[in-house]
Write a protein that holds these residues in place. Structure first.
Motif, PDB file in Angstrom:
ATOM      1  N   ASP A  80       0.856  -1.189   0.000  1.00 45.64           N
ATOM      2  CA  ASP A  80       0.000   0.000   0.000  1.00 45.64           C
ATOM      3  C   ASP A  80       0.889   1.235   0.000  1.00 45.64           C
ATOM      4  O   ASP A  80       1.264   1.767   1.056  1.00 45.64           O
ATOM      5  CB  ASP A  80      -0.903  -0.030   1.234  1.00 45.64           C
ATOM      6  CG  ASP A  80      -1.934   1.089   1.257  1.00 45.64           C
ATOM      7  OD1 ASP A  80      -1.745   2.084   0.542  1.00 45.64           O
ATOM      8  OD2 ASP A  80      -2.918   0.962   2.009  1.00 45.64           O
ATOM      9  N   ALA A  81       1.231   1.708  -1.199  1.00 44.22           N
ATOM     10  CA  ALA A  81       2.216   2.781  -1.322  1.00 44.22           C
ATOM     11  C   ALA A  81       1.767   4.053  -0.614  1.00 44.22           C
ATOM     12  O   ALA A  81       2.586   4.772  -0.028  1.00 44.22           O
ATOM     13  CB  ALA A  81       2.495   3.066  -2.797  1.00 44.22           C
ATOM     14  N   GLY A  82       0.473   4.351  -0.659  1.00 41.92           N
ATOM     15  CA  GLY A  82      -0.009   5.558  -0.010  1.00 41.92           C
ATOM     16  C   GLY A  82       0.151   5.510   1.490  1.00 41.92           C
ATOM     17  O   GLY A  82       0.598   6.496   2.111  1.00 41.92           O
ATOM     18  N   ARG A  83      -0.182   4.381   2.074  1.00 47.36           N
ATOM     19  CA  ARG A  83      -0.066   4.270   3.525  1.00 47.36           C
ATOM     20  C   ARG A  83       1.396   4.231   3.950  1.00 47.36           C
ATOM     21  O   ARG A  83       1.777   4.782   4.985  1.00 47.36           O
ATOM     22  CB  ARG A  83      -0.793   3.026   4.005  1.00 47.36           C
ATOM     23  CG  ARG A  83      -1.123   3.088   5.489  1.00 47.36           C
ATOM     24  CD  ARG A  83      -2.316   2.268   5.818  1.00 47.36           C
ATOM     25  NE  ARG A  83      -2.870   2.649   7.102  1.00 47.36           N
ATOM     26  CZ  ARG A  83      -3.610   1.844   7.855  1.00 47.36           C
ATOM     27  NH1 ARG A  83      -3.889   0.619   7.429  1.00 47.36           N
ATOM     28  NH2 ARG A  83      -4.096   2.252   9.003  1.00 47.36           N
ATOM     29  N   VAL A  84       2.225   3.555   3.162  1.00 47.07           N
ATOM     30  CA  VAL A  84       3.658   3.545   3.448  1.00 47.07           C
ATOM     31  C   VAL A  84       4.200   4.966   3.440  1.00 47.07           C
ATOM     32  O   VAL A  84       4.956   5.375   4.327  1.00 47.07           O
ATOM     33  CB  VAL A  84       4.402   2.667   2.422  1.00 47.07           C
ATOM     34  CG1 VAL A  84       5.909   2.913   2.490  1.00 47.07           C
ATOM     35  CG2 VAL A  84       4.104   1.192   2.666  1.00 47.07           C
ATOM     36  N   ALA A  85       3.801   5.749   2.435  1.00 46.98           N
ATOM     37  CA  ALA A  85       4.292   7.122   2.318  1.00 46.98           C
ATOM     38  C   ALA A  85       3.882   7.963   3.517  1.00 46.98           C
ATOM     39  O   ALA A  85       4.655   8.809   3.993  1.00 46.98           O
ATOM     40  CB  ALA A  85       3.778   7.750   1.026  1.00 46.98           C
ATOM     41  N   GLU A  86       2.669   7.739   4.050  1.00 47.78           N
ATOM     42  CA  GLU A  86       2.224   8.478   5.227  1.00 47.78           C
ATOM     43  C   GLU A  86       3.140   8.217   6.417  1.00 47.78           C
ATOM     44  O   GLU A  86       3.463   9.132   7.188  1.00 47.78           O
ATOM     45  CB  GLU A  86       0.791   8.081   5.579  1.00 47.78           C
ATOM     46  CG  GLU A  86      -0.256   8.560   4.581  1.00 47.78           C
ATOM     47  CD  GLU A  86      -1.641   8.016   4.906  1.00 47.78           C
ATOM     48  OE1 GLU A  86      -1.774   7.296   5.933  1.00 47.78           O
ATOM     49  OE2 GLU A  86      -2.586   8.296   4.140  1.00 47.78           O
ATOM     50  N   CYS A  87       3.545   6.964   6.569  1.00 49.56           N
ATOM     51  CA  CYS A  87       4.425   6.619   7.697  1.00 49.56           C
ATOM     52  C   CYS A  87       5.844   7.116   7.476  1.00 49.56           C
ATOM     53  O   CYS A  87       6.502   7.593   8.413  1.00 49.56           O
ATOM     54  CB  CYS A  87       4.406   5.110   7.919  1.00 49.56           C
ATOM     55  SG  CYS A  87       2.814   4.473   8.492  1.00 49.56           S
ATOM     56  N   VAL A  88       6.324   7.014   6.242  1.00 50.75           N
ATOM     57  CA  VAL A  88       7.674   7.486   5.930  1.00 50.75           C
ATOM     58  C   VAL A  88       7.771   8.995   6.132  1.00 50.75           C
ATOM     59  O   VAL A  88       8.821   9.517   6.540  1.00 50.75           O
ATOM     60  CB  VAL A  88       8.060   7.091   4.484  1.00 50.75           C
ATOM     61  CG1 VAL A  88       9.324   7.812   4.032  1.00 50.75           C
ATOM     62  CG2 VAL A  88       8.260   5.574   4.388  1.00 50.75           C
ATOM     63  N   ALA A  89       6.670   9.700   5.891  1.00 52.24           N
ATOM     64  CA  ALA A  89       6.699  11.165   5.960  1.00 52.24           C
ATOM     65  C   ALA A  89       7.104  11.680   7.332  1.00 52.24           C
ATOM     66  O   ALA A  89       7.701  12.758   7.445  1.00 52.24           O
ATOM     67  CB  ALA A  89       5.324  11.725   5.577  1.00 52.24           C
ATOM     68  N   GLY A  90       6.811  10.919   8.393  1.00 53.85           N
ATOM     69  CA  GLY A  90       7.147  11.385   9.732  1.00 53.85           C
ATOM     70  C   GLY A  90       8.349  10.710  10.350  1.00 53.85           C
ATOM     71  O   GLY A  90       8.615  10.904  11.539  1.00 53.85           O
ATOM     72  N   ALA A  91       9.093   9.936   9.553  1.00 53.65           N
ATOM     73  CA  ALA A  91      10.198   9.144  10.107  1.00 53.65           C
ATOM     74  C   ALA A  91      11.532   9.854   9.982  1.00 53.65           C
ATOM     75  O   ALA A  91      11.815  10.498   8.963  1.00 53.65           O
ATOM     76  CB  ALA A  91      10.262   7.788   9.411  1.00 53.65           C
ATOM     77  N   ASP A  92      12.357   9.704  11.016  1.00 55.91           N
ATOM     78  CA  ASP A  92      13.737  10.183  10.967  1.00 55.91           C
ATOM     79  C   ASP A  92      14.693   9.096  10.495  1.00 55.91           C
ATOM     80  O   ASP A  92      15.849   9.385  10.150  1.00 55.91           O
ATOM     81  CB  ASP A  92      14.163  10.665  12.356  1.00 55.91           C
ATOM     82  CG  ASP A  92      13.330  11.845  12.823  1.00 55.91           C
ATOM     83  OD1 ASP A  92      13.297  12.865  12.113  1.00 55.91           O
ATOM     84  OD2 ASP A  92      12.689  11.744  13.886  1.00 55.91           O
ATOM     85  N   ALA A  93      14.233   7.842  10.501  1.00 51.66           N
ATOM     86  CA  ALA A  93      15.003   6.716   9.991  1.00 51.66           C
ATOM     87  C   ALA A  93      14.023   5.580   9.712  1.00 51.66           C
ATOM     88  O   ALA A  93      12.957   5.500  10.328  1.00 51.66           O
ATOM     89  CB  ALA A  93      16.072   6.256  10.973  1.00 51.66           C
ATOM     90  N   ALA A 133      14.686  14.634   1.662  1.00 55.33           N
ATOM     91  CA  ALA A 133      15.612  14.788   2.787  1.00 55.33           C
ATOM     92  C   ALA A 133      16.386  13.482   2.944  1.00 55.33           C
ATOM     93  O   ALA A 133      15.876  12.413   2.593  1.00 55.33           O
ATOM     94  CB  ALA A 133      14.852  15.119   4.068  1.00 55.33           C
ATOM     95  N   PRO A 134      17.614  13.554   3.448  1.00 56.98           N
ATOM     96  CA  PRO A 134      18.434  12.335   3.562  1.00 56.98           C
ATOM     97  C   PRO A 134      18.043  11.468   4.755  1.00 56.98           C
ATOM     98  O   PRO A 134      18.738  11.410   5.759  1.00 56.98           O
ATOM     99  CB  PRO A 134      19.855  12.883   3.710  1.00 56.98           C
ATOM    100  CG  PRO A 134      19.669  14.206   4.385  1.00 56.98           C
ATOM    101  CD  PRO A 134      18.365  14.761   3.851  1.00 56.98           C
ATOM    102  N   VAL A 135      16.912  10.807   4.649  1.00 58.29           N
ATOM    103  CA  VAL A 135      16.443   9.935   5.727  1.00 58.29           C
ATOM    104  C   VAL A 135      17.067   8.552   5.557  1.00 58.29           C
ATOM    105  O   VAL A 135      16.899   7.921   4.511  1.00 58.29           O
ATOM    106  CB  VAL A 135      14.905   9.820   5.712  1.00 58.29           C
ATOM    107  CG1 VAL A 135      14.432   8.864   6.798  1.00 58.29           C
ATOM    108  CG2 VAL A 135      14.269  11.196   5.879  1.00 58.29           C
ATOM    109  N   PRO A 136      17.784   8.048   6.547  1.00 63.36           N
ATOM    110  CA  PRO A 136      18.476   6.758   6.399  1.00 63.36           C
ATOM    111  C   PRO A 136      17.503   5.586   6.271  1.00 63.36           C
ATOM    112  O   PRO A 136      16.433   5.566   6.893  1.00 63.36           O
ATOM    113  CB  PRO A 136      19.302   6.647   7.682  1.00 63.36           C
ATOM    114  CG  PRO A 136      19.391   8.028   8.221  1.00 63.36           C
ATOM    115  CD  PRO A 136      18.115   8.703   7.826  1.00 63.36           C
ATOM    116  N   LEU A 137      17.909   4.618   5.479  1.00 61.62           N
ATOM    117  CA  LEU A 137      17.180   3.355   5.341  1.00 61.62           C
ATOM    118  C   LEU A 137      18.163   2.203   5.492  1.00 61.62           C
ATOM    119  O   LEU A 137      19.187   2.153   4.806  1.00 61.62           O
ATOM    120  CB  LEU A 137      16.521   3.262   3.965  1.00 61.62           C
ATOM    121  CG  LEU A 137      15.964   1.882   3.576  1.00 61.62           C
ATOM    122  CD1 LEU A 137      14.741   1.539   4.404  1.00 61.62           C
ATOM    123  CD2 LEU A 137      15.632   1.818   2.092  1.00 61.62           C
ATOM    124  N   VAL A 138      17.852   1.260   6.393  1.00 55.74           N
ATOM    125  CA  VAL A 138      18.631   0.030   6.525  1.00 55.74           C
ATOM    126  C   VAL A 138      17.708  -1.118   6.125  1.00 55.74           C
ATOM    127  O   VAL A 138      16.609  -1.262   6.671  1.00 55.74           O
ATOM    128  CB  VAL A 138      19.161  -0.170   7.955  1.00 55.74           C
ATOM    129  CG1 VAL A 138      20.050  -1.415   8.023  1.00 55.74           C
ATOM    130  CG2 VAL A 138      19.948   1.065   8.410  1.00 55.74           C
TER     131      VAL A 138
END
Length: 371
Positions: A80-93, A133-138
């Motif tokens: 669910d790309a839309g819901r994923v994007a909502e969560c990513v929008a507020g993440a610092d990592a 923004a450079p939000v880290p992803l592992v």
């Protein structure tokens, strides 16, 4: 071994960092252990999980009970790309662990495997790219990106395969090993692995990839298709027969989940220096063990023999895979991992306490645990 449990009082005394961390697949085995550590360290944790795998609801309840002020759950599908994007929008990592995890399932449902593993990963990456923004992803990858290693020269001892090459015996398989995707699972995870690395190259997103060997430990309720260490221990405690696919001499380097969590956190902490890199993450040669050897040790723990059944090899199975961990240890500053005997005893104790034992033997005494 496992990190000492913290209480709500401990968490309340530890100030919040102000950082919000998204863990996709955060109610799964590794995800729950990672989310627990992040919350204990003072982070706000968003657990994004579809809650499809049996047992993950209990992991989520455990997290909520331990960290009621710091863990937020979002029940959603990584497709669910839309819901994923909502969560990513507020993440610092972001730690991206959500996946279809079984080779066998990928052979039955290749399209679903592709959509979850590659499509879901692309949804996370695109959400990060749009952040600007450079939000880290592992990212949680797998040793299956190297295929079944058919050209690896091996000799068979009585209970394990051993590489003919002495350097390979000493160090294991490094990141320079050519990629060679086998089975739909290998293709989907391998493709996702490469997308994550390329988004660092093409778009400057600080990403790192963990090509994991076999991770095990508390909160793992393994099945025959995935999580074989826990599956073996659960079956042994319950007195159920264990199916071995192949001859049981296949070797893996197993890594306790507390060590895996430490590696993920180190990758985030050092993301500026490791961005765009992939690391083989496992127990290394010191924690290399065959299926036969692990089961023999489990027998010493439970004090009785296990009932083994043998079947044909399964598609994509590697006869030998041991991670060369030198690059990860140096780049991430990792200490020596938990010895496998101690770690398996830890897992067995947790499973026995959790009730994974025959009902007519409520006081199974674990013996021979390595100190």
């Amino acid at each position: 071994m496992t990190r000492p449990a913290t209480s709500r009082a401990d968490d309340a005394a530890r100030p919040a960092t102000g950082r919000t961390v998204l863990v996709t697949g955060g109610a799964g085995f590794i995800g729950a252990n990672l989310a627990d550590r992040l919350a204990a360290d003072g982070h706000r944790v968003v657990v994004y999980d579809a809650l499809l795998r049996p047992g993950v609801e209990a992991n989520l309840a455990w997290l909520r009970e331990r960290h009621p002020e710091r863990v937020t759950a979002v029940v959603g599908d990584v497709r669910d790309a839309g819901r994923v994007a909502e969560c990513v929008a507020g993440a610092d990592a972001v730690f991206h662990l959500a996946a279809q995890v079984a080779v066998t399932t990928s052979l039955v449902s290749p399209h679903e495997d592709f959509a979850v593993n590659l499509g879901g990963t692309l949804a996370v990456l695109e959400a990060l790219r749009r952040r600007g923004a450079p939000v880290p992803l592992v990212f949680a990858s797998t040793n299956k990106v190297y295929g079944n290693l058919p050209d690896l020269a091996l000799s068979a001892t009585n209970d394990a395969y051993v590489p003919v090459d002495p350097d390979l015996r000493r160090w294991g398989i490094g990141e320079q090993q050519p990629l060679d995707f086998h089975t739909p699972y290998g293709c989907s995870k391998g493709g996702a692995d490469q997308y994550v690395l390329d988004y660092a190259r093409s778009f400057g997103i600080p990403t790192a990839v963990m090509r994991m060997s076999c991770i095990y430990g508390p909160r793992q309720m393994g099945t025959e298709d995935q999580g074989w260490v826990a599956h073996f221990v659960i079956s042994a405690l319950a007195g159920r027969p264990i199916s071995i696919y192949g001859d049981g001499r296949q070797v893996r380097d197993i890594l306790h989940v507390s060590d895996a969590v430490a590696a993920y956190l180190a990758a985030w902490e050092r993301i500026d220096s490791v961005a765009g890199q992939a690391f083989n993450l496992g127990g290394g040669p010191g924690n290399a063990v065959s299926l036969r050897q692990l089961l023999a040790y489990v027998e010493t723990l439970i004090g009785r023999p296990v009932d083994l059944r043998f079947s044909d090899w399964r598609a994509g199975d590697q006869r030998y895979y041991v991670s060369d961990t030198r690059r990860a240890a140096a780049a991430l500053g990792l200490p020596a991992p938990t010895p496998w005997q101690r770690g398996v005893a830890d897992l067995a104790a947790w499973l026995a306490e959790a009730g994974a034992r025959p009902p007519d033997a409520p006081s199974v005494r674990l013996m021979g645990a390595a100190e």
